[in-house]
Motif scaffolding. Structure first.
Motif, PDB file in Angstrom:
ATOM      1  N   ALA A  38       0.846  -1.194   0.000  1.00 41.18           N
ATOM      2  CA  ALA A  38       0.000   0.000   0.000  1.00 41.18           C
ATOM      3  C   ALA A  38       0.880   1.242   0.000  1.00 41.18           C
ATOM      4  CB  ALA A  38      -0.908   0.011   1.222  1.00 41.18           C
TER       5      ALA A  38
ATOM      6  N   PHE B  93      -0.523   4.806   0.223  1.00 40.35           N
ATOM      7  CA  PHE B  93      -1.701   5.657   0.278  1.00 40.35           C
ATOM      8  C   PHE B  93      -1.275   7.078   0.630  1.00 40.35           C
ATOM      9  CE2 PHE B  93      -5.930   6.750   2.257  1.00 40.35           C
ATOM     10  CZ  PHE B  93      -6.648   6.635   1.080  1.00 40.35           C
TER      11      PHE B  93
ATOM     12  N   ASN C 244      -2.905   9.761   1.445  1.00 37.43           N
ATOM     13  CA  ASN C 244      -3.574  10.485   2.530  1.00 37.43           C
ATOM     14  C   ASN C 244      -3.153  10.016   3.921  1.00 37.43           C
ATOM     15  OD1 ASN C 244      -4.966  11.884   0.613  1.00 37.43           O
ATOM     16  ND2 ASN C 244      -6.867  10.728   0.824  1.00 37.43           N
ATOM     17  N   HIS C 245      -2.355   8.942   3.984  1.00 33.54           N
ATOM     18  CA  HIS C 245      -1.984   8.379   5.286  1.00 33.54           C
ATOM     19  C   HIS C 245      -0.539   7.893   5.223  1.00 33.54           C
ATOM     20  CE1 HIS C 245      -2.506   6.273   9.115  1.00 33.54           C
ATOM     21  NE2 HIS C 245      -2.040   5.174   8.556  1.00 33.54           N
TER      22      HIS C 245
ATOM     23  N   SER D 116      -1.665  12.252   8.671  1.00 37.40           N
ATOM     24  CA  SER D 116      -2.465  12.595   7.499  1.00 37.40           C
ATOM     25  C   SER D 116      -1.745  13.662   6.663  1.00 37.40           C
ATOM     26  CB  SER D 116      -3.838  13.117   7.943  1.00 37.40           C
ATOM     27  OG  SER D 116      -3.702  14.399   8.528  1.00 37.40           O
TER      28      SER D 116
ATOM     29  N   ALA E  32      -5.529   4.029  10.769  1.00 34.44           N
ATOM     30  CA  ALA E  32      -6.247   3.467   9.627  1.00 34.44           C
ATOM     31  C   ALA E  32      -6.373   1.961   9.815  1.00 34.44           C
ATOM     32  CB  ALA E  32      -5.523   3.793   8.324  1.00 34.44           C
TER      33      ALA E  32
ATOM     34  N   TRP F  85      -7.087  -1.709   7.873  1.00 36.13           N
ATOM     35  CA  TRP F  85      -6.901  -2.282   6.542  1.00 36.13           C
ATOM     36  C   TRP F  85      -7.321  -3.749   6.530  1.00 36.13           C
ATOM     37  CZ3 TRP F  85      -4.228   1.036   2.996  1.00 36.13           C
ATOM     38  CH2 TRP F  85      -3.612   2.147   3.576  1.00 36.13           C
TER      39      TRP F  85
ATOM     40  N   ASP G 236      -6.266  -6.937   0.946  1.00 34.46           N
ATOM     41  CA  ASP G 236      -6.495  -5.875  -0.034  1.00 34.46           C
ATOM     42  C   ASP G 236      -6.071  -4.545   0.568  1.00 34.46           C
ATOM     43  OD1 ASP G 236      -7.279  -4.233  -2.071  1.00 34.46           O
ATOM     44  OD2 ASP G 236      -9.435  -4.421  -1.691  1.00 34.46           O
TER      45      ASP G 236
ATOM     46  N   SER H 243      -5.421  -1.806  -1.141  1.00 30.71           N
ATOM     47  CA  SER H 243      -5.602  -0.711  -2.103  1.00 30.71           C
ATOM     48  C   SER H 243      -6.186   0.537  -1.430  1.00 30.71           C
ATOM     49  CB  SER H 243      -6.503  -1.157  -3.253  1.00 30.71           C
ATOM     50  OG  SER H 243      -7.753  -1.614  -2.749  1.00 30.71           O
ATOM     51  N   MET H 244      -7.102   0.332  -0.461  1.00 30.35           N
ATOM     52  CA  MET H 244      -7.713   1.435   0.282  1.00 30.35           C
ATOM     53  C   MET H 244      -7.958   0.992   1.720  1.00 30.35           C
ATOM     54  SD  MET H 244      -8.541   4.343  -1.361  1.00 30.35           S
ATOM     55  CE  MET H 244     -10.054   4.957  -0.642  1.00 30.35           C
ATOM     56  N   PRO H 245      -7.777   1.883   2.691  1.00 31.15           N
ATOM     57  CA  PRO H 245      -8.104   1.506   4.074  1.00 31.15           C
ATOM     58  C   PRO H 245      -9.610   1.354   4.252  1.00 31.15           C
ATOM     59  CG  PRO H 245      -7.430   3.815   3.969  1.00 31.15           C
ATOM     60  CD  PRO H 245      -7.217   3.252   2.605  1.00 31.15           C
TER      61      PRO H 245
ATOM     62  N   GLU I 172     -10.468   5.432   8.157  1.00 32.59           N
ATOM     63  CA  GLU I 172      -9.412   6.299   8.693  1.00 32.59           C
ATOM     64  C   GLU I 172     -10.024   7.140   9.802  1.00 32.59           C
ATOM     65  OE1 GLU I 172      -6.820   8.199   5.447  1.00 32.59           O
ATOM     66  OE2 GLU I 172      -8.692   7.689   4.455  1.00 32.59           O
TER      67      GLU I 172
END
Length: 473
Positions: free
Chosen positions: A213, A215, A217-218, A238, A246, A248, A252, A254-256, A259
């Protein structure tokens, strides 16, 4: 916001933190002033170990957990490292064995005698050299005896088999300094956070990255597996520089899943997870408070419970294993809080208020015990097995018959996958240059001594035929 209490049906909604009385604290300990982001503290049912400030090399003290009060300034230390000690961890299956890693790029295994130290301990049971730069993290495998993981500033994770005293695997998928390592319950998966801002889930034996991951934003700092829930929890920052957690799905990244912003403070957030109660504790470095949540598989996933507050800021926290808790007082978690300014170690117990004095089975399910589920060879061959469970009602005072035997070996670097781990990597700092220089000087002296011995042997062999010929005449 998540920290506003929402009351719901939960047996842990009234958990509170209780600080030990002053006579049950540890005082007068010169806690290290090192700024490395670690806890500098490790605790088990027998001993408390704290990394201390030292003039030359690195050291830590080991104190029996029942020896409260002020510690003598000349109390014996474990002081074999040539650089600052960066991390210490107790063996989960042997209460007298502790591992340490240091800026001198070594990992060392120590055996502490029952009753604690009587004099300074300088000789380790094992010295493990394999990293080319300082070693910042170590982790014991959760279900296997004799397997230790170490992460260095050379961006590599080495897997050590302590039965032979050699590295057996190398994980080389990181592009920057590794910040955190966490295992799932059976130790078949390893999650890492890295300075390259990526979260990875790795199959440790093959070194294959299963999930990754990145990401925006995190920014991940710390990661922890949430038991058998197939979830990961990370703490980080952030994009607005607020502290954040976050959740998870481990399959997967790909996105948490969710958050949650915590606050605007700058200290690093350390996550601690209790799989038995499904409670998550968040403690900030430099804060005095500890927030705690309950984790669920359904929404809202994170249920805020309460906050323990204290005016004294914490540098790090040690956690007592389950079999060392006071079940009679309904204690479900215990921290050992390092207060650097006062040289104080303060136990903080998390307690479920109950009126009954009988054993509370609903808050103490079967928990991982002190017996390994696998040998090192079994795990390396590909076998996975969950931890051997024990009941705290009857088994928490059961003596452990496991005996640690160190292999007899020369102190040398290892070769993994055909790669010399002590190859000539250019030093980055003056300390690294000096360590490399002294290491080479020691190697030259050893080779000269070896050459001298061989010359003497050759001369003896040359003289033997002449002596026998003279005697025959």
């Amino acid at each position: 916001m998540s920290w506003r209490p929402t009351y719901r049906s939960s047996k842990f909604r009234n958990v509170y933190g209780k600080v030990a009385n002053r006579e049950h604290c540890f005082e007068g300990i010169p806690v290290t002033k090192n700024v490395h982001d670690n806890h500098f503290c490790a605790v088990n049912a027998k001993f408390l170990a704290i990394v201390t400030e030292s003039a030359g090399g690195g050291s830590f003290v080991v104190i029996p957990v029942t020896q409260f009060g002020r510690i003598d300034p000349h109390y014996p230390k474990v002081c074999g490292h040539h650089g600052n000690v960066l991390d210490i961890k107790w063996n989960p299956f042997h209460d007298n064995i502790i591992a340490s890693c240091s800026e001198d790029s070594s990992v060392r295994i120590w055996e502490i005698p029952d009753g604690g130290l009587r004099r300074n301990l300088t000789e380790s049971v094992l010295e493990l050299y394999g990293h080319s730069r300082r070693v910042g993290l170590i982790e014991w495998h959760p279900t296997t005896s004799g397997i230790l993981f170490s992460a260095g500033y050379d961006y590599k994770i080495l897997i050590w088999n302590l039965e032979i005293g050699e590295p057996v695997k190398m994980i080389d998928c990181h592009t920057d300094v590794i910040l955190c390592m966490s295992f799932n319950t059976e130790g078949s998966l390893l999650a890492t956070s890295c300075k390259d801002k990526k979260l990875r889930v790795i199959e440790p034996r093959s070194g294959k990255v299963l999930q990754e991951a990145n990401f925006k934003n995190h920014k991940v700092n710390r990661v922890v597996f949430l038991g058998n829930m197939k979830r990961l929890l990370t703490t980080g920052v952030s994009r607005w520089n607020t502290r954040q957690i976050a959740l998870w799905d481990q399959e997967d990244l790909s996105m948490p899943i969710i958050e949650e912003e915590i606050d605007g403070l700058s200290g690093l957030l350390f996550p601690f997870y209790d799989a038995d109660t499904r409670m998550l504790y968040l403690a900030g470095k430099g804060d005095g408070n500890i927030r705690y949540y309950e984790i669920t598989l359904e929404k809202p996933y994170l249920q805020y419970l309460m906050e323990f507050r204290s005016p004294a800021p914490q540098k790090g926290l040690g956690v007592m294993p389950k079999h060392g808790l006071d079940v009679g007082a309904c204690e479900v978690f215990r921290f050992y809080k390092l207060v650097t300014l006062k040289g104080l170690i303060e136990p903080v117990s998390m307690i479920v208020p109950r009126r009954s004095e009988t054993y509370q089975e609903d808050i103490y399910p079967m928990t991982p015990g002190t017996e390994p589920a696998l040998s090192a060879d079994e795990w390396l061959s590909g076998i996975n097995r969950g931890p051997v469970l024990m009941s705290l009602k009857e088994g928490y005072n059961r003596p452990n018959k496991l005996v640690f035997k160190a292999p007899v070996k020369e102190k040398k670097g290892g070769v993994v996958n055909g790669i010399d781990l002590l190859e000539n990597v250019p030093p980055r700092t003056e300390n690294e240059l000096l360590r490399m220089f002294f290491r080479q000087q020691e190697e030259l002296r050893r080779l000269k001594d070896e050459l001298t011995q061989k010359d003497i042997k050759i001369r003896q062999l040359e003289l033997e035929p002449q002596e026998s010929k003279r005697l025959s005449l």
